[in-house]
Motif scaffolding. Structure first.
Motif, PDB file in Angstrom:
ATOM      1  N   ARG A  34     -10.783   0.221   6.511  1.00 26.07           N
ATOM      2  CA  ARG A  34     -11.578  -0.120   5.331  1.00 26.07           C
ATOM      3  C   ARG A  34     -11.214  -1.480   4.765  1.00 26.07           C
ATOM      4  O   ARG A  34     -12.065  -2.274   4.388  1.00 26.07           O
TER       5      ARG A  34
ATOM      6  N   ALA B 141      -5.349  -3.919  -1.637  1.00 24.36           N
ATOM      7  CA  ALA B 141      -4.532  -2.785  -1.180  1.00 24.36           C
ATOM      8  C   ALA B 141      -3.843  -2.117  -2.364  1.00 24.36           C
ATOM      9  O   ALA B 141      -3.831  -0.887  -2.485  1.00 24.36           O
TER      10      ALA B 141
ATOM     11  N   TYR C 162       0.830  -1.217   0.000  1.00 23.06           N
ATOM     12  CA  TYR C 162       0.000   0.000   0.000  1.00 23.06           C
ATOM     13  C   TYR C 162       0.858   1.259   0.000  1.00 23.06           C
ATOM     14  O   TYR C 162       0.506   2.261  -0.628  1.00 23.06           O
TER      15      TYR C 162
ATOM     16  N   TYR D  17      -2.695   5.074   5.687  1.00 27.48           N
ATOM     17  CA  TYR D  17      -2.770   3.648   5.973  1.00 27.48           C
ATOM     18  C   TYR D  17      -3.656   3.341   7.175  1.00 27.48           C
ATOM     19  O   TYR D  17      -4.231   2.278   7.263  1.00 27.48           O
TER      20      TYR D  17
ATOM     21  N   ALA E  61      -6.989   3.289   5.844  1.00 29.70           N
ATOM     22  CA  ALA E  61      -7.054   2.154   4.917  1.00 29.70           C
ATOM     23  C   ALA E  61      -7.171   0.840   5.674  1.00 29.70           C
ATOM     24  O   ALA E  61      -7.878  -0.070   5.233  1.00 29.70           O
TER      25      ALA E  61
ATOM     26  N   GLU F 280      -6.397  -0.116  -4.527  1.00 32.52           N
ATOM     27  CA  GLU F 280      -6.779   1.208  -4.025  1.00 32.52           C
ATOM     28  C   GLU F 280      -5.706   2.248  -4.307  1.00 32.52           C
ATOM     29  O   GLU F 280      -6.004   3.373  -4.729  1.00 32.52           O
ATOM     30  N   THR F 281      -4.432   1.883  -4.089  1.00 28.62           N
ATOM     31  CA  THR F 281      -3.381   2.888  -4.314  1.00 28.62           C
ATOM     32  C   THR F 281      -3.311   3.285  -5.786  1.00 28.62           C
ATOM     33  O   THR F 281      -3.019   4.438  -6.096  1.00 28.62           O
TER      34      THR F 281
ATOM     35  N   ASN G 238      -2.261   6.650  -2.324  1.00 28.70           N
ATOM     36  CA  ASN G 238      -2.116   6.197  -0.942  1.00 28.70           C
ATOM     37  C   ASN G 238      -1.991   7.370   0.033  1.00 28.70           C
ATOM     38  O   ASN G 238      -1.566   7.194   1.172  1.00 28.70           O
TER      39      ASN G 238
END
Lengths: 335, 335
Positions: free
Chosen positions: B298, B274, B231, B292, B295, B277-278, B283
């Protein structure tokens, strides 16, 4: 769900579907014995007892407080991991509840050992309690609190014909001398490690990473303990012959910080098999040479047997290595 | 089981139960599209083709030779991992078989990309072939072999209306200039890493281990790439703005060196989430701070949703953290 203290589980568990009944425990113990496995209980105390506070708020210090408040130093925090609460050693009710718990657990597990815990006792959690604050302000010490706790439970367990097992820390801090040891090194034998820290908002991730190849991978006990790390560990390494004699054995541990049914099998197997072999027959051949190359072949075959029995043990090598024996070694067996 | 080259799978596979038929591929491609996933083929060449030699021994060099003979230097060995064999760039039959393979694969996967491989080409494997030895002894070079191989396949793939994807190494070695890049760093994006080396008889385990906490855990690409490692990686880190514009995206990779159905889900999820998403939304939050902590909450909720759908994604935190929101962070949300 302990018969003498039903409120502990009824109020402190995550839900009615997440309890073990005495009948469940009997089934597990019996299943283990039928398959050559002895099941021992560990009920940690005095720390790691935040869930006890739901039923008995008066016997637990610092329950439900944030584990590591902002701006506090390590020495002042309330727990070493999230989740706070320690049994209050000055409250007589503590020992009444604890003895009921121990008595029930001893009756449920027909083994000569009882593991009484002693893990991660944090002074800050006790210091948050007004009665303990008074005790300390009148020249009482933390060691006296520990000794009081151990002296109020240790003899009771012995009176139930059980050998008491404790984590090392409490024995050292309470000046209790017990020599024999079972090795469960977090550096070699912790099966949880290496899949990342579970604590959120950790500042170690602030700098831009330039390499993912080193360090602990974001886990206090990382990296992952590979089967090789476990297999090649000599549990008496660095000990004198006299000290070595006191080592009874070792155990791998899965604390379930990042484990539940989805990963249970893959975290335990075949790494626990690797430890079992070293403790039964050592990790060296007759000439004193480490025998991990031979062990790889046997462990991987054993892993496939486990999979065929429905145990989701993780693979150690590509299938190609099974199909081409010896060809995945650094040295060809024929050379 | 490619229609134009049925012997490759019939003879080279591990068994009749371990084949994908064209109908299987169609089912997978269709299932992916129905769920928003595009499936692309990579058929590695010229290296990693030892299995082709069972049907066509004459087009593969160094097949079935031991990958790393004792006493040989790195430069002289035959493969970078166990399993040897590379397509012979001097044999015209090589390109006849390869074009049949590419034509069938392109027909089966309705995507505009075709990944032609180019991974881990080892000079020693080609040098083991008498015809290539003659070529090199007459002042031919390894780069010429690579260029011949690429020039005999690249235009053919383009003629089939596919954009060609190669691993970086072959492009550099063959002097082929292709700028856009998809990042798949072994340091950050390799999901196999960290569960121990799979090569047997590895001398790194000879000395007695004094610590299991450091190093690579016995794996060339260890430690395990945690979701945090993935991430927090910025795929354009260290690149100039001009170079950054050439980065199309990234991919995590699971090569199955130590993965099969027992661990497939737990290795991929939620780490692939992970990365996703980035790459979609970065991020960092609007102030440029790594996010993070948010994150983690989530991702862990997302992980539980996946488990409820039957995907065995690995847990990131204890259940206690879900039951006590914010209490597993280093800083309390209310402070």
């Amino acid at each position: 769900m302990l018969p003498s203290e039903p409120d502990l589980a009824a109020k402190g568990s995550y839900g009615s579907e997440m309890l073990y009944s005495p009948a469940d425990v009997a089934t597990i113990v019996r299943f283990g014995l039928d398959h050559g496995v002895r099941v021992l209980p560990e009920i940690d105390s005095p720390a790691h007892t935040g869930s006890w506070a739901v039923a008995y708020p008066d016997i637990v210090t610092c329950a439900n407080m944030f584990w590591w408040p902002a701006e506090s130093e390590w020495a002042d925090r309330l727990a070493s991991e999230p989740g706070t609460g320690q049994l209050n050693p000055l409250n007589p009710n503590t020992y009444q509840v604890l003895k009921n718990v121990i008595g029930d657990a001893v009756a449920l597990f027909p083994e000569p050992f009882y593991h009484a815990g002693g893990d991660e006792i944090i002074p800050g959690c006790w210091k948050a309690d007004p009665a303990i604050q008074s005790f300390l302000s009148e020249n009482g010490t933390l060691s006296q609190l520990l000794e009081k706790f151990v002296n109020s439970t240790f003899p009771y367990i012995v009176s139930l014909n059980r050998t008491v097992v404790y984590w090392e820390d409490i024995l050292l801090d309470a000046n209790v001398k017990v020599d024999p040891a079972i090795v469960s090194s977090s550096e070699f034998y912790y099966l949880d490690c290496g899949h990342g820290g579970f604590v959120g908002n950790d500042s170690q991730y602030d700098p831009p990473p330039t390499s993912g190849g080193g360090g602990n991978g974001g886990s206090w006990c990382g990296p992952f303990k590979t089967w090789q790390t476990i297999y090649n560990y000599d549990i008496a390494y660095g000990l004198t012959p006299a000290e070595t004699k006191l080592v009874l054995g070792g155990e791998v541990a899965l604390w379930s910080e990042q484990a539940d049914p989805t990963v249970l099998d893959v975290r335990i197997w075949p790494r626990a098999s690797a430890m079992a072999e070293t403790l039964w027959s050592g990790n060296r051949d007759e000439s004193g040479k480490k025998r991990y190359a031979e062990a790889m072949d046997r462990l991987h075959e054993w892993r496939h047997r486990m999979v065929n029995k429905g145990i989701k043990a993780e693979p150690l090598q590509p299938l190609w290595c099974i199909k081409n024996p010896g060809m995945c070694n650094t040295v060809h067996p024929s050379t």
